[in-house]
Structures are given as C-alpha cells and as structure tokens.
Enzyme design. Sequence first.
Site, PDB file in Angstrom:
ATOM      1  N   LYS A 156      37.047  49.199  49.874  1.00  0.00           N
ATOM      2  CA  LYS A 156      37.329  48.596  48.586  1.00  0.00           C
ATOM      3  C   LYS A 156      38.733  47.986  48.578  1.00  0.00           C
ATOM      4  O   LYS A 156      39.581  48.336  47.741  1.00  0.00           O
ATOM      5  CB  LYS A 156      37.202  49.667  47.486  1.00  0.00           C
ATOM      6  CG  LYS A 156      35.767  50.162  47.367  1.00  0.00           C
ATOM      7  CD  LYS A 156      35.593  51.017  46.167  1.00  0.00           C
ATOM      8  CE  LYS A 156      34.120  51.391  46.046  1.00  0.00           C
ATOM      9  NZ  LYS A 156      33.938  52.432  45.065  1.00  0.00           N
ATOM     10  N   ILE A 166      43.861  45.803  46.319  1.00  0.00           N
ATOM     11  CA  ILE A 166      42.735  46.655  45.923  1.00  0.00           C
ATOM     12  C   ILE A 166      41.634  45.844  45.244  1.00  0.00           C
ATOM     13  O   ILE A 166      41.901  44.829  44.603  1.00  0.00           O
ATOM     14  CB  ILE A 166      43.168  47.792  44.966  1.00  0.00           C
ATOM     15  CG1 ILE A 166      43.799  47.226  43.691  1.00  0.00           C
ATOM     16  CG2 ILE A 166      44.106  48.766  45.662  1.00  0.00           C
ATOM     17  CD1 ILE A 166      44.073  48.242  42.616  1.00  0.00           C
ATOM     18  N   CYS A 167      40.418  46.267  45.473  1.00  0.00           N
ATOM     19  CA  CYS A 167      39.286  45.642  44.786  1.00  0.00           C
ATOM     20  C   CYS A 167      39.168  46.251  43.408  1.00  0.00           C
ATOM     21  O   CYS A 167      38.996  47.461  43.268  1.00  0.00           O
ATOM     22  CB  CYS A 167      37.980  45.922  45.554  1.00  0.00           C
ATOM     23  SG  CYS A 167      37.761  44.845  46.948  1.00  0.00           S
ATOM     24  N   LEU A 168      39.262  45.390  42.400  1.00  0.00           N
ATOM     25  CA  LEU A 168      39.169  45.927  41.035  1.00  0.00           C
ATOM     26  C   LEU A 168      37.724  45.913  40.569  1.00  0.00           C
ATOM     27  O   LEU A 168      36.890  45.220  41.161  1.00  0.00           O
ATOM     28  CB  LEU A 168      40.052  45.099  40.094  1.00  0.00           C
ATOM     29  CG  LEU A 168      41.550  45.315  40.384  1.00  0.00           C
ATOM     30  CD1 LEU A 168      42.377  44.281  39.661  1.00  0.00           C
ATOM     31  CD2 LEU A 168      41.971  46.714  39.984  1.00  0.00           C
TER      32      LEU A 168
END
Lengths: 170, 782
Positions: free
Chosen positions: A108, A115-117
């Site tokens: 992620k 970061i992947c939100l």
Amino acid sequence: MVDEATKKTLAQIPLLKTKAGPRDGEQWVQRLKEEYLSLIQYVKNNKDSDNDWFRLESNKEGTRWFGKCWYIHELLKYEFDVEFDIPVTYPTTAVEIALPELDGKTAKMYRGGKICLTDHFKPLWARNVPKFGIAHAMALGLGPWLAVEIPDLIARGVITHKSSENAVKS
Amino acid sequence: MADLDELRKYQLEFQRVQNTAAKQKLSERNVVELVKKLVELKLVDVLYTSDGKEYLTSQHLTKEILDELAVQGGRINLVDLQQALNVDLSHIESKVNELVKHDKNLTLVLGQLISSSYHDKLADEINDRLHEQGHVTVAELANLYDLPAEFVRELIEEKIGTAIKGQVDIQDKDVVFTDSFVSRMTARIRGGFSALTVPVPVGIIRNRTGCHERLFHTILEDLIKQGRIKGSISGGHQDKSVFYPDIYTRSQNQWVDSFYAQNGYLEYDSLVRLGIPDVKNYVKKRFKNEKLLFLKSCCVGPTIQDQIEASIDDALSSDSWVDIAAVLPSSFDSNDIGKLLTHCTQGRQGALVCANSIVASQKLISNSAKLFGDVIQQKAEQNVKQNPALLKGDGDKITVSKVILDENVAHEDKKEQRRKKAAAGSRKEGTGGREIKTKSTKKKGRGRDLENDSDDDVTAAAGGGGRHPDLVFMDRKEIEQVLESQSEFKECPEELITEIASQLYRPLNKQYQEAARSIFLQVSGSGTSADRKKSFGELQERVSGLWTNARLFEKGSKLFKDPNQTNLAKHLLKTLCTDMTNILVSALATEHMVSISEDTHLSTEARLKLINSLPKDVQAPLMKLHQTLNGQSLEEFFTTLENLCSSSHLSIMLKKPDKKKERQLVFAHRQTLSDQLKGENDPAMAMHLAVVLLFQTFTQAMVHAPGRLVPAVLQHLQESLDAEKYQSLTLFQDLVVQRVQAEANGEQQKVQDLMQELETMLPKIKEIALTTKRSVQTHEDQ
C-alpha cells in the site's frame, strides 16, 4: 467512510478559509498561518487526549514539511520519518505524505514511500477544498494508514523494534 | 513582514506545542484501581461516598458532620446526615460515636446528634410554650419534639429556674407549670367545689376545669385542708372518688336523724338512695348508743322493738294471734319481719311464729285442736265400722323407735341443761335465751312423750305385731277448711291457718288413730265373743259344705278309669279345694290381724305371701295344705285338711254326711244343674251341663269335670244311653269341637254356619238331658 473516532478528531480541527497555494504570495502566507493554527489546535487536542503521535516542521517557505511519526504496538514504540511537499496546486490537490523508511515494504505504498490513501480520502478532500489543510490530511490520511498497516507489518516481521534490532545486531 | 513575523510566531508556537510533554491522563478505572491498591497497601486512609464517586478522609468527614449539624440548628438525624454527606451510615455512626465521646457538647439521642446549642434553643422554646399555656407536660413535649421523655425530663431539670421559668410538680416530675397557672387552677377548683351541694364524682369537676389530675388533687387537698372548701372526699386520688360537700352530709344526717326519730327504724334502701354507700357502717357510726337491731334490709330501733313485744304480749295473754306486718311500716319485707320476730319472741314462751309475720299463742292452737275432738270421735267410730281391717296393726314399730329416740333426746336435753347451768355462772345473760329454749323443747318433748306413752299402752293392750297403712284422719286442706269455718278464725290470714293446720295435723292424726284404736278395742272387746262365734260358725259351715261337696265329687270321679280319674282329681284340687284353702287362709289371716284385700280369690303367690306373714304355729299346716294343692292326690289333701281342722288347730267340725243328707245334696246339685241348663244358650256350656247332668242321672254320683274331660264323660255314658240320643250328643259335641277349632283358625263363615246348626240342635240336646233324667228316674223308681 472513516470511523467515528476519526470523525470526532476531524471535527475538532479548525477549518481553513484561504484558498491559496505556495505561489500565491501574501495569500499563501495567510494560508500558512491558518495551517499552523489548525495544526497547533490538532496537536493540542492530541496531547489532551493523550494521543500525541507525530512531530512536524516546515522549511521557511512552508512548501516542504518533514518530521517523525510513531505508533505504539504492544507497548513498543515504532518511529518513522515522515516528509511531504506542498504541491503547486495545493490546496486543490492534496498533499502526498511519504514514509521513505517503509518504501518497498508494503503494497500500500507508491514509489518513494508515498502512502496509498483510501478511496474515501480524495473525494472527501475535494469536497472540502479549501477547508481542509495539513492537519486534516494527517488525521484522515496518515493516522488511519498507520493504525492499519503497522500492526500488519510487524506481524509479518517486515519491521522490527529498534531496540530488538539492536539486540539482534549486538 | 508583519505576516511573516506572525507566521514565524506560529511556527514557534507549533514547535513549542509539539514539544510540550503530553498530558499524563489516567482513565477513571485506572484511578479507582490505583486508589484501591493504595488502600490495600495502607498507604492512604480514605472513605468512599456511597455512590463511589468520591473519596474523603475521616478528618474531612468530621468536619462535614459538624458543619451539617451547625446548618441544621444543632440537631440532626444520622439518616439525614447520611443523605446529606452521601457517606455510608456505618461510617457516620462510628464517626458520630467517636465525636460524642470526645466532645461534651454533643449527645446522641435516638439516632440523632444533638449539640448543646440545641439544648439552649429547646429550653427557650419550652419556656415560651410554658408561658403561653401555663403548663406543659414532658409527654407532650416529647411528642412535640419527637424526643424521648427521659431526655426532655433531664433537660427540664437542668434548665428549670434558669432558661425555663416555672415549677415542677412535686408529685409528678413530668409536669411543669407556672405559678400563675397554679393560682388560676386553684381559683377554678375553688369555685367549682364551692358551688356543689350534692355528692359529685371528682372527675367531672376535673374535666370541667381542664386541670391535670395530680395537680388537681394536690390543690383540692390543700383547699380542703385550709377549710376553704367544706366537704370531704371518699376514695382517694382518683376521678372515681366522690366529693361530699359538708352541707350535703349535714342535710343527709339531719334527714336520717329525723327519720329515725320519727319512725324508729331505718331502711337501707332509702339511705342508699340518699347516697350513703356503706349503710350498715354508717348507721353503726351514727347511732352508736342506740340498741339497733340490724336486719337484712333495714335496722330497727328499740321503740319498734318495744311496740312489737307489746303486741306480742298482748296476743299471747289473750290467747289469740297478731299479724306484726300490720303493726310495722309497709317497707319491711317478710324475711326481715321474720327475723325481727324471732328476735322479739326469744324471751317468750308459747309464741308461735308463722308466715314470718304472724305470732300466735300456743294456746290458740291447742284450743283449736279441741274443735276437732268430736269430729275425731265420730269419724273414728265410722271408720272402725267401715273397715276394721285397717286397724289390725296397732302401734307400728316406727312410732315405737321414734318414741325411744325422743326419750333419749329429752334425757340429753336435761343433761345438757344441767351442765349448762353449772357452767353458766359467769355469762348468765348470754345463755338466758337459750336456756329457755331448751326448756321449751324439753317440755314439748315431754308432752309428746306422754302422748306416745299412751300410744304404747294401747299397743301393749292390743298386743299384736305387724304393720298397718297410715290411718289418716284429715289431710291438711280439710283441717284448714274446718278452721276457716270457725268464727274465731274469720279474719285470720290464710298463712296462719295453714300453719295451724300443719301444726295440728300430726297431733290430730295421732289423736284420731288413738281414738280409732280405742273404739276398735271396745268393739272387738265387747262384741268379740258373739261375733267371733258367729263368724266361726259361718266358716265352719262353708268349709264343711265345700268339704262334703268335694267328697261327693271324689266319689263321682272314682267311677272313671285311671287317666281320667286323676285328671278329675286334679281339677277338683284346682277348683274346690283351692277355694277351701283360700277360705281357711283368709279366715286365719283375719284372726291374726293381717289385712287382705279380697276373701276368696287368692292367687297362688298371694296365698303363699299371706301364709308366710302368719304366725309360725299356723303357718306350718297351712303350708302343707298349700303344697298338697299342687299334688295329684285328693286323699292327701283331705288328710291334711282334716289335720288342720282338727281340734289342735282350727277345731272345725267336719261331719261326714249321712245317706239322707248326701241324697239331699245330690238332688240339690242336680236341681241347680238343670236350672242352669235351661237357661243356657251357649252350645259348649250347654253340652257340658247336659253331659254332667246325664252322668248324674245314670250313676247317682256327682261329677265335677272340666270342659276338657267332657268327651270322656260322654263315653262313660254310652252304655246307659239310647243309641239315638247318644248319637245326637256325639254329633253335637263334634259340632262344638269343630266350631272351637274353626274359631281358633279364624274361619268366620264356618263358625257362623256351625253356630246356626248348633242352635237348631240345642233345644234337642236340652230335651235329651232333661227328659232322660225323668225317664231314668221313673225307671229307677220302678
């Protein structure tokens, strides 16, 4: 949707008014002031509720932010560096918070440790331009991400506590 | 630039905020656990509030309790305290106990904490109340302030004279009053009681004045002692006790005195009506010097007693009677009059008290007894003539034993009297009355002795044993009637007459019996020889007549064969011989003065009883004779009879009849039989007679046969009768037998048919019996 606790924290963070990016001169300063005020309030809130979980500072212009964030799991404190730039199109475009230490350790995450939100974040943010600021991004983005990812990462053994690392090294 | 500065400031502020240590916050649960741990380790000493939200130290609790007490005015209930402080009651209780121990200003009463300031306040309040109402009671206060009486009492004792201005009742520590109240009450009581003229229960006045009981009585007593109220109280310190005003007592006494002076007696009822409770004691106290006689409903003074005695004396001396009830006031009841009379007649001789109120002289009675003299004589003579049997038993044993007893009593009386006389000496007055009494009884006894002695003489003269039923002269009613018809008793009340009658009853009866006896003796004495001879002659005639008859019948029976002969003998024994025995027995009984109801028809038991009651020398032969009746042999009976009639016993001449006489008898017998037959309608009886008659005509012997033996006799006749006649007789007899059987079986129709048949045949049978006789007679004559 975000959970109740997050919603509550979010509600306690003052909203911003000025819609300005780093290139807007005086307006940006104004925006930056508002960012600071809301951050101060957020941090105060966090401390009051015994939930202090990050340190942040910016460069003089306020375009680049860096600091540390931490997460306590099973009585151990896991600390990570955190950094992000204010995009030129800010505040229309949300900030992209990065944890470079964890780059490549989890799925992620984008290249460079961003970061992947969650899917909810972007539309939420879009709806709340220019009322949301850095504090909101931290509370809505990084906070939940840490709460989900770190226990997983620890469980997978991808990250270990530093003292134990030290212990292993020594 | 200012903006930048400001921004700079914010940046710094942000850093500062971030670097301040986070507030060390503990959750509630953690804190509770921590405190628990601390308490467990005895590091802190805290109390919990009852909702568990607060802790407090014991010092703080003390402070709070004291504060609360001050707020509530010096008195607080522990339960209220618990609610106010929100601390468990047990903590409060222990704390309060501790406080009370150490602090002298605090007291714990009925679960309430009370401080000395409250005492003062309470005392003030009580004082106010006291002055407002005049008096207060501890109970009232206790009720009002919801405090125990003991506490209030102590408080009042402590504060009286200082905070509370008043006085405590001396007798009742529970009452407090002011002086003004006391004087007010005194005035009221004085007024109330001064107004009284009749006895009144104290309670009524007390209720009117509204005074407390104890105080009331103290005041009342004081007032009476001072003489301010004139009167007296009976019954002590109660509402029930009664106040008697002097004026009332005085008038009461006056009334009693005047009544007594006027009438000479006092009636308890009227005294009670006057309101005198213990009448007897009152009278005793009041008339100490009077010689009062206390009766049941009244008491009598000497004047009335004298009056009564005078009238009694009068009556006695004139030999008449007097009804004391007429002399006395009407209020006297008869029992009391009776008592009074017994008291008054104690000293007098010959006085007879009857119906409680009437005094009669003994002479009156003896006089009235004389009235009966002639009547007795007449009646006795009459009675003796009518039924001398009644007089056969003279002087029964009971009388004799009684006489002996009486004599003994008389002797004892005499002895006692003598002894008493010896002992009396010192106490003459006391025994006086009794002595006279014994004397009189002795006299009476003697009088009776004399009578009884004469009785005895008579008895001896008569010289017989045995008993006789009471010979009654007149019953009481009759005596009363006779008395009432006399002029002297015209005005006499019935009771007296009844009394006299019952007094006279026994002596008169005795007299009568005596008279009757003497008359009887005279009669039997003078007339015996002739009468006896006569009756003996009659007896002899009857017995010998029967005896000859029996002999003749025996002869007739001997013509029969054996079973019939004994049957006939038995029959004879049962009929003629029994009659004979009965005549003999009753004759002997009469001779020996044993009463019998009827002459001849004695049942076996009655005869046996009679025989047993006769003297031994006669009893034995009679007994034998009696036994032979149950035997079978005529011979035996005749020998015993002859023995009995022989000179040693009865000396009855039993002449054997000569031929001529015998024939006469037989003829007479036949004559009677034929007469009977002529008049007989009953077929069975006719048959019987016909057969007997025929038997006699053929055999010249008499037969005495029961109905049962008729067929046997008929058979005997067969030889001598014509066949035709015999047949009609047997037919008739069969019909008779059938009829009897039919009757026994309840066949009505058959009985009637047979009856008709028999009736048609009857004349023929009669004719056979009668005519046959004639023809045979002629035949014999030829």
